[in-house]
Design a protein around this motif. Structure first.
Motif, mmCIF file in Angstrom:
data_model
loop_
_atom_site.group_PDB
_atom_site.id
_atom_site.type_symbol
_atom_site.label_atom_id
_atom_site.label_comp_id
_atom_site.label_asym_id
_atom_site.label_seq_id
_atom_site.Cartn_x
_atom_site.Cartn_y
_atom_site.Cartn_z
ATOM 1 N N GLY A 35 0.781 -1.222 0.000
ATOM 2 C CA GLY A 35 0.000 0.000 0.000
ATOM 3 C C GLY A 35 0.817 1.279 0.000
ATOM 4 O O GLY A 35 0.279 2.349 0.141
ATOM 5 N N ILE B 273 -4.381 7.233 -10.608
ATOM 6 C CA ILE B 273 -5.353 7.238 -9.515
ATOM 7 C C ILE B 273 -5.880 5.828 -9.272
ATOM 8 O O ILE B 273 -5.984 5.377 -8.139
ATOM 9 C CB ILE B 273 -6.493 8.230 -9.820
ATOM 10 N N GLU B 274 -6.185 5.137 -10.342
ATOM 11 C CA GLU B 274 -6.677 3.763 -10.234
ATOM 12 C C GLU B 274 -5.603 2.826 -9.688
ATOM 13 O O GLU B 274 -5.862 2.035 -8.781
ATOM 14 C CB GLU B 274 -7.155 3.268 -11.610
ATOM 15 N N LYS B 275 -4.411 2.925 -10.221
ATOM 16 C CA LYS B 275 -3.334 2.028 -9.798
ATOM 17 C C LYS B 275 -2.992 2.204 -8.324
ATOM 18 O O LYS B 275 -2.824 1.228 -7.597
ATOM 19 C CB LYS B 275 -2.084 2.266 -10.647
ATOM 20 N N TYR B 276 -2.871 3.459 -7.894
ATOM 21 C CA TYR B 276 -2.414 3.744 -6.541
ATOM 22 C C TYR B 276 -3.555 3.965 -5.546
ATOM 23 O O TYR B 276 -3.308 4.182 -4.363
ATOM 24 C CB TYR B 276 -1.466 4.941 -6.548
ATOM 25 N N LYS B 277 -4.795 3.952 -6.053
ATOM 26 C CA LYS B 277 -5.979 4.108 -5.182
ATOM 27 C C LYS B 277 -5.901 5.396 -4.357
ATOM 28 O O LYS B 277 -6.041 5.391 -3.135
ATOM 29 C CB LYS B 277 -6.134 2.901 -4.245
ATOM 30 N N VAL B 278 -5.660 6.501 -5.056
ATOM 31 C CA VAL B 278 -5.577 7.814 -4.409
ATOM 32 C C VAL B 278 -6.531 8.783 -5.103
ATOM 33 O O VAL B 278 -7.003 8.530 -6.211
ATOM 34 C CB VAL B 278 -4.138 8.390 -4.455
ATOM 35 N N SER B 279 -6.792 9.890 -4.459
ATOM 36 C CA SER B 279 -7.627 10.931 -5.062
ATOM 37 C C SER B 279 -6.786 11.775 -6.018
ATOM 38 O O SER B 279 -5.550 11.739 -5.979
ATOM 39 C CB SER B 279 -8.214 11.831 -3.974
#
Length: 67
Positions: A4, A25-31
């Motif tokens: 993570g 954003i999708e890969k790292y799951k961030v805004s």
């Protein structure tokens, strides 16, 4: 990405590979705001140049409206 955590090296590699904001954003799951913060940190630490981010942004301009 493992555990993570986002490493500067991995993020820079992905930027240089041409991944757009949506993919990052999708890969790292961030805004989107968090991603912009990462870009700022990379620039402040001298790990990536403003020009690289600007070139990246130019690649994805809309040809119809130049946005």
């Amino acid at each position: 990405m493992s555990n993570g955590k986002i490493t500067a090296k991995e993020l820079i590699d992905d930027i240089r590979k041409g991944l757009d904001d949506s993919a990052l954003i999708e890969k790292y799951k961030v805004s989107s705001q968090a991603l912009q913060g990462f870009f700022k940190q990379l620039k402040e630490k001298g790990l990536i140049k403003q020009e690289e981010l600007e070139q990246r942004a130019q690649i994805f301009k809309c040809p119809a409206c130049n946005w």
